[in-house]
Design a protein around this motif. Sequence first.
Motif, short mmCIF file in Angstrom:
data_model
loop_
_atom_site.label_atom_id
_atom_site.label_comp_id
_atom_site.label_asym_id
_atom_site.label_seq_id
_atom_site.Cartn_x
_atom_site.Cartn_y
_atom_site.Cartn_z
N SER A 46 0.82 -1.22 0.00
CA SER A 46 0.00 0.00 0.00
C SER A 46 0.85 1.26 0.00
O SER A 46 0.41 2.31 -0.46
N GLN A 47 2.08 1.16 0.53
CA GLN A 47 2.91 2.35 0.66
C GLN A 47 4.38 1.95 0.64
O GLN A 47 4.76 0.92 1.22
N GLY A 67 0.59 -0.41 -6.74
CA GLY A 67 -0.13 0.82 -7.03
C GLY A 67 -1.51 0.55 -7.57
O GLY A 67 -1.96 -0.60 -7.63
N PRO A 68 -2.21 1.61 -7.97
CA PRO A 68 -3.60 1.47 -8.39
C PRO A 68 -3.76 0.72 -9.70
O PRO A 68 -2.84 0.61 -10.50
N GLN A 82 -5.65 4.87 -5.47
CA GLN A 82 -4.64 5.68 -4.79
C GLN A 82 -5.27 6.74 -3.91
O GLN A 82 -6.22 7.42 -4.31
N THR A 83 -4.75 6.86 -2.68
CA THR A 83 -5.09 7.97 -1.80
C THR A 83 -3.78 8.62 -1.41
O THR A 83 -2.70 8.14 -1.76
N ASN A 84 -3.86 9.70 -0.67
CA ASN A 84 -2.62 10.38 -0.28
C ASN A 84 -1.92 9.63 0.84
O ASN A 84 -2.46 8.71 1.45
N ARG A 94 2.85 7.77 -1.50
CA ARG A 94 1.42 7.61 -1.82
C ARG A 94 0.89 6.36 -1.13
O ARG A 94 1.62 5.43 -0.85
N ASN A 95 -0.39 6.33 -0.91
CA ASN A 95 -1.05 5.17 -0.31
C ASN A 95 -2.04 4.58 -1.30
O ASN A 95 -2.78 5.33 -1.96
N THR A 96 -2.06 3.26 -1.41
CA THR A 96 -3.03 2.58 -2.27
C THR A 96 -3.95 1.74 -1.40
O THR A 96 -3.50 0.93 -0.59
#
Length: 214
Positions: A46-47, A67-68, A82-84, A94-96
Amino acid sequence: MEITWYGHACFRLTERGLATVVTDPFDSKEIGFEPLKLKADILTVSQDTPGHNHISAVKGDPYTITGPGEFEIGGVFITGVQTNGHSKKETDPRNTLYVFDYNNITVAHLGNINRVPAQAEIEALGNVKIALAPVGGSFPLEKLTEVISLLEPNIVIPMMYETPASKTKVQPLKDFLKSMGIDKEPEVLPSYQIKSGSSLPEETKVVVLDYQRN
């Protein structure tokens, strides 16, 4: 299917006849817990930080997703959004957020989410039945409970909270339980097993897992 927690944000998702998923393998030197000794068909990150990206800890030459996107591997459908990361700075990781669909039993791994998704993003995730939620990190609990209320999962499984094996500074589980209106000591399970979607509770329930030792 069966969901097993190995500490921090690392879970193993298994179902007979379908691919095995391992999420967010950690570096035990940085995060704590025992070194991971897991095999997987699919590995998600995720990160790109030591708590989530220790890919070499997982054996079996897994298909690795960082990633996304949308994927179908070994009968499992995966959606990454993807989120921040920890803040709005562009230099931050980035966070997925990943949703895994095992024959219509959908599990959302929120990663290290740090914002409330827009309604359109929530709808794109579909009907989430189980949410793996980071309850002890920097994301305020009132925001996390807002995300949970938007997702409306049947089950919430906490992750990334303080345990005797943790090396990182994170909040205790009791703070999250209090935010969810739970005032009694929860039952702690070695893993969570789901026979079918119809066996899940209608009202959102928090299920606490004990981290597994290798």
